[in-house]
Structures are given as C-alpha cells and as structure tokens.
Design a protein around this motif. Sequence first.
Motif, short mmCIF file in Angstrom:
data_model
loop_
_atom_site.label_atom_id
_atom_site.label_comp_id
_atom_site.label_asym_id
_atom_site.label_seq_id
_atom_site.Cartn_x
_atom_site.Cartn_y
_atom_site.Cartn_z
N PRO A 38 19.31 11.78 17.16
CA PRO A 38 18.38 10.65 17.17
C PRO A 38 17.11 10.99 17.94
O PRO A 38 17.11 11.80 18.85
N THR A 39 16.03 10.35 17.53
CA THR A 39 14.74 10.52 18.18
C THR A 39 14.32 9.16 18.74
O THR A 39 14.31 8.17 18.01
N PRO A 40 13.96 9.07 20.02
CA PRO A 40 13.67 7.77 20.60
C PRO A 40 12.37 7.15 20.13
O PRO A 40 12.16 5.96 20.27
N THR A 41 11.45 7.96 19.58
CA THR A 41 10.14 7.43 19.20
C THR A 41 10.25 6.40 18.11
O THR A 41 10.94 6.60 17.12
N THR A 42 9.57 5.29 18.26
CA THR A 42 9.52 4.27 17.22
C THR A 42 8.07 3.94 16.96
O THR A 42 7.31 3.64 17.87
N THR A 43 7.68 4.00 15.69
CA THR A 43 6.32 3.68 15.29
C THR A 43 6.37 2.58 14.26
O THR A 43 7.16 2.64 13.33
N ALA A 68 17.08 15.21 3.59
CA ALA A 68 17.70 16.34 4.26
C ALA A 68 17.10 16.64 5.63
O ALA A 68 17.71 17.35 6.43
N ALA A 69 15.91 16.15 5.89
CA ALA A 69 15.23 16.43 7.16
C ALA A 69 14.23 15.32 7.44
O ALA A 69 13.78 14.62 6.52
N ASN A 70 13.88 15.16 8.71
CA ASN A 70 12.81 14.23 9.05
C ASN A 70 11.48 14.75 8.51
O ASN A 70 11.27 15.96 8.42
N PRO A 71 10.56 13.85 8.17
CA PRO A 71 9.22 14.32 7.82
C PRO A 71 8.58 14.97 9.03
O PRO A 71 8.85 14.60 10.18
N GLU A 254 5.84 0.59 7.14
CA GLU A 254 6.33 -0.44 8.06
C GLU A 254 6.75 0.15 9.41
O GLU A 254 6.27 -0.28 10.44
N SER A 255 7.62 1.18 9.39
CA SER A 255 8.07 1.73 10.67
C SER A 255 8.65 3.13 10.47
O SER A 255 9.07 3.50 9.38
N TRP A 256 8.62 3.88 11.56
CA TRP A 256 9.29 5.18 11.63
C TRP A 256 10.04 5.18 12.95
O TRP A 256 9.47 5.36 14.02
N SER A 257 11.34 4.94 12.88
CA SER A 257 12.16 4.78 14.07
C SER A 257 13.33 5.75 14.00
O SER A 257 14.16 5.66 13.09
N GLY A 258 13.40 6.67 14.97
CA GLY A 258 14.48 7.65 14.96
C GLY A 258 14.47 8.45 13.68
O GLY A 258 13.50 9.12 13.34
N ASP A 259 15.56 8.34 12.92
CA ASP A 259 15.71 9.10 11.69
C ASP A 259 15.50 8.24 10.45
O ASP A 259 15.98 8.59 9.37
N GLU A 260 14.79 7.13 10.58
CA GLU A 260 14.53 6.26 9.43
C GLU A 260 13.05 5.92 9.33
O GLU A 260 12.39 5.61 10.33
N VAL A 261 12.54 5.99 8.10
CA VAL A 261 11.20 5.51 7.79
C VAL A 261 11.35 4.37 6.80
O VAL A 261 12.06 4.49 5.80
N PRO A 273 4.18 -3.21 -9.96
CA PRO A 273 4.78 -3.38 -8.63
C PRO A 273 6.23 -2.93 -8.56
O PRO A 273 6.73 -2.61 -7.49
N GLY A 274 6.92 -2.91 -9.71
CA GLY A 274 8.31 -2.52 -9.70
C GLY A 274 9.21 -3.59 -9.10
O GLY A 274 8.79 -4.70 -8.77
N GLU A 275 10.48 -3.24 -8.96
CA GLU A 275 11.49 -4.19 -8.51
C GLU A 275 11.75 -4.14 -7.01
O GLU A 275 12.19 -5.11 -6.41
N ILE A 276 11.54 -2.97 -6.40
CA ILE A 276 12.01 -2.73 -5.04
C ILE A 276 11.03 -3.29 -4.02
O ILE A 276 9.82 -3.05 -4.10
N GLN A 277 11.56 -4.04 -3.07
CA GLN A 277 10.74 -4.63 -2.01
C GLN A 277 10.76 -3.82 -0.72
O GLN A 277 9.77 -3.75 -0.01
N ILE A 278 11.90 -3.21 -0.42
CA ILE A 278 12.03 -2.43 0.80
C ILE A 278 12.61 -1.06 0.46
O ILE A 278 13.62 -0.96 -0.24
N VAL A 279 11.95 0.00 0.94
CA VAL A 279 12.45 1.36 0.78
C VAL A 279 12.72 1.92 2.17
O VAL A 279 11.88 1.82 3.07
N THR A 280 13.91 2.52 2.33
CA THR A 280 14.26 3.19 3.58
C THR A 280 14.62 4.63 3.30
O THR A 280 15.42 4.92 2.40
N PHE A 281 13.99 5.54 4.03
CA PHE A 281 14.33 6.96 3.97
C PHE A 281 15.15 7.27 5.22
O PHE A 281 14.65 7.14 6.34
N ARG A 282 16.39 7.67 5.02
CA ARG A 282 17.30 7.93 6.16
C ARG A 282 17.65 9.41 6.19
O ARG A 282 18.16 9.96 5.22
#
Length: 579
Positions: A38-43, A68-71, A254-261, A273-282
């Motif tokens: 985990p990475t403590p930085t939250t943006t 497979a990896a963090n950006p 929206e955010s980049w917190s630890g290992d999630e964007v 616009p498509g169907e998806i409202q929220i995308v999470t990259f983990r």
Amino acid sequence: MPTSPTPRRRALRASFVRLIAAAGVLGLTACTSATPTPTPTTTTAPASSEAPEVDGDPTQATFTFGTAANPTGLDPALVADTESYRITRQILEGLVGIDPLTSEPAPLLATSWEERDDGRAYAFELRNDVVFHDGEPFNAEAVCANFERWHTMPAGTRELDATISFQSVFKAFSDEPEDSVYESCQPLGEYEVLISLTGRHTTFIPALALPAFGMASPKALEEKGANELTVERDGRRLSEFALSPVGTGPFRFESWSGDEVTLSAFEDYWGNPGEIQIVTFRTIPHTDARLRALISGEIDGYDLVTVDNAAELAREGQQILQRDPYSVLYLGMNQDFPGVDDILFRQAVAHAVDKNALIENLFLEGTSPANQFIPPKLGLPVEDVATYEYDPELARELLGESGYTGEPLPFHYPRNVSRPYLSSPEKVYAELSRQLTEAGFNLQPMPTEWSEGYVETVQNTDNRAFHLLGWSGSYQDPDNFVGALFGSYSEEFAYRDNQLFSKIARAVTLPNGEERTAAYQDISQSIADDIPALPLAFPVSAAVVSPRVLSYPVSPVMHEVFNNIDLADVELPTPDDDV
C-alpha cells in the motif's frame, strides 16, 4: 451534439474469443507476492467535483479493472507505460483517434485534417461542442497551448522519463531547434488550427493518436504546475497535474489513493457517454491474485492473461479477448559494459537463444519468434532480414573469439509484474539463463521489482550487460518501433550508429509506398547486423472480462476506452455468495 448511448445488448456476443491455453505443467515457479504494497498518498479532485450519484442498481454503473502495476503518473506527456496510458486514455483525448477495426488514424477532437505545403503543415478542423472537465472551452487556442507546452518543456521536467513521446516523434525540443521536426502551432479561427513542421513527417498523423498527445486544460496545466515536479510518489517526482489530470474524455479524475485510481463519468462529455458511471483501476501485481479477484467478483476484468491462467479462466466461463500481436519482447545489451561492444559477443548471444523453445509454454498461442523489431501487423516483408539460427556450438566458438573469459555478466529482469510483451518475466529469464549458460555465458541474475524503478534502472545504470524489456506499439507506423528504440543514442543500449540514426530520420519523411517500405527493410537489416538488442518474440496479449460484460473494446494498440463497454443486466456476486 452528443451521440445517443449504444443500446444495451441482452445476450453475450458470439464474437468473443475464448482462448484455451496449451495443456502441460511448467516446471518453473515465479517468485512473486500476491499482496500489493500500500501507498499512503491520497490524491483527490477538487471538492466541487463530487462523484455522480448512481440511480438504481449500482452494479450496473460501476466497472473495476485489475491492473498489473500502479501508474507511474497521470500526465501522459511524461510517461510511457501501459498502466499509466490505460488510465489517461479515459481522461484525455487527442486530435486523432484510432479506428477500432483497422487501427488506422480516425477523427477524435479534430473532425478532419488537410495536408498542406507538401506535408510540411496540417490544418485541423476541431469539434465545436467540447469542454474540458474544469469547464474551460476546447478550441484552437487550447490546442496550441498544449503543443507549445510539449515543445518548450524544461530540461528538468523532461528528464523524468527517457522515452517522452514528444522527443521520440518530433526528435527534439525548443532548445535544439535545428533538430526539431515541430515548428509552430497557429489558430486559423476559433475551431481551426495549423500545425507547421520543419519538413515532411509521414508519421505525424498516426503519432497524434498516442496517449501522450492527449489535450489537457491549459488552465489546469498552469494552476497545477504541470512542468514543476514538486511531489514525490512511489519514489518518482511528479507534478500536481500528474496527480489529478484534466482533459475532455468520457471520464474525469476523482482520486488516486494507495493502489486504486477512481474516475467518474463526465456529464458534459461531447460523445457517447456509455453506461458506466464509476471506473476503478485496482493494482493487483500477481496474476493468480487477479484471477481470484475476477472469479470472486471483486473486479470485472483484467489484462495480461498468462498461459498458466488461461485454461482455468475458460473453465470458469470468463471471456478471454485476444489482441493481434503489436508488441516486441527483446533481450537488451549494454555496449558500455566490457566486452558487449564486440560484435562477435553479440552474435554469440543471437546464436545461443532458441526462440521457439522460449515461446513454448510461456506465451499465449499465436505468439511468434521475432527476427526484427517491426511487428508483422505492419506488413513489412521480413524474408531478407538476417536471421541467427539457434546454434549453441557456434555461439561458444564466437564467444571464445570475442575474448570473453567467463567474467560475470549482470542480467537484469523484472519481478512482480506483467507487461503486454512479458506476462511471466521470471520464467522467461529462467529459460534464457539456461540457454545462455549452456553456450558459455556466466550470468549474474539481477532481479528488480518493477515498482521500484526497473525501467529507469535498465535505461540508465552502467552495471548491466543484459536486460529484459519490450515495446508496445501505440499507433500504426514502423517508426513507433524502430524510431522509438533506435532513432537516437540511448543509455539503454549505449549504441552509437549515426548512419542508422540518419536512416531512421529519413524514413519518416518518405511518403507511404515502395520507397518507404524499402527504407524500413534496410533499417531492420542494419539493426539485425549490429544487434544492439536481440528481438525475441511478438507476443499475443489478452484481456479477460467476466460474463457481466457484453462487449469490451479490445484493441491491438490498447486504445480501450471504457465508455464503449457494454454491461449485461446481471447482479455481481456479493462477498457472501458462493462463487
């Protein structure tokens, strides 16, 4: 005007490819960890940018993708890695896009373009219904602000990455005007812009499809100090803009917190616009952990399927989507390391490697051996390019003639990562090590965590004879490969051949046709003769998505934007459900 959303299909498309892995037990085991650090930085985005509320069943409006990896950063102008681009493609768009069927250049923020002055300039007509995520207008002034930012980027900023796309495509920045292909950007009206070059540059339009040339809000670039690397994240210096980019795409940051964007749908998006409202990259580095997360319903899809996982995924009813090969895996050699600069030494390496044995059981079906760096998809003839047949006896003979007497040869390879060209790096290293050792090379294994700066290490450190790396194409032109890798001197190979550099610089000026094809054949031959690096394979890569996904915009050049995903009317399993 915005286009209407694509109607949701009720049945799975028959066009999904189910890729069955070859049966067999591999004797090599990767030394990897299933748990990301985990990475403590939250943006986060500004407080006024709240994620949209999701009406009805939220599982129908969210999509979670395992990476497979963090950006390395979210300013595409300063990065070149797949995972960063995967995210920034959703946020920033360029003038030119990619045709989903042919991978040829297609209109995006520019509705059309016209070549002028015999290829030395291009006039672009722009969309007039586009706004940036911060409400700023997209227009000709915004286009020129982006080009000028790339062209005049300070030296201290562009040192962040050795493969900055502006330099790769346009050859130099404003402090070396005699070498730069870019000349100027001029508004011809509110929605028309003229970009002038110093000469014909045939790769110009295809190259604009690179994620690196995504249009950013000029206001955000200034306010977030895009050229000021004032923040450190994961040991890398970034700007505030690289932590919260602002573009015109279907999703906003929206955010980049630890290992999630996390991204959210942009309500004022000009297109579908498509169907998806929220995308999470983990981020889930280990392939087995990504597989378990998909089957349990924690994620909806992931990339870089391995041979080990393909059969199980198919048995579980997951959808494996194969891409046409458009990347190259290579064995890099550092000619600043004692002995590697001898052509006999490098020829010995070429004859010591059995590419077919390397590919067998370690790569997905359809992967082919490579004898050049330009993928078959580009249609360039390869019959006349030199091929080094597997011959360990000849390799030992050449190695002895080179004067090598058994000194340790540091060999760098990455750990705990999957790339489009290298899904199982530890296993690939083990097989290469076996082959090279058999031919008389004394290898010193140098495993390095990808997340701890592997790319920077193999592109800069002198304590390296060999390294494993590859290149994934982002637009359809041979310069995307040979130009990016061998168009100028780089610390990665310490390869100095001004004649080859001149050949590559000339080839990009030639119009498409027989002369240009012949030029790139000659370039491939020159690289094969000198062997600054040994091409190993054109790997097939594949993504996998759950049955919840009806369609996914799989692309050889990774132009996969998630507003084009179609979801089924099904519930995802909850943690208490049986899987």
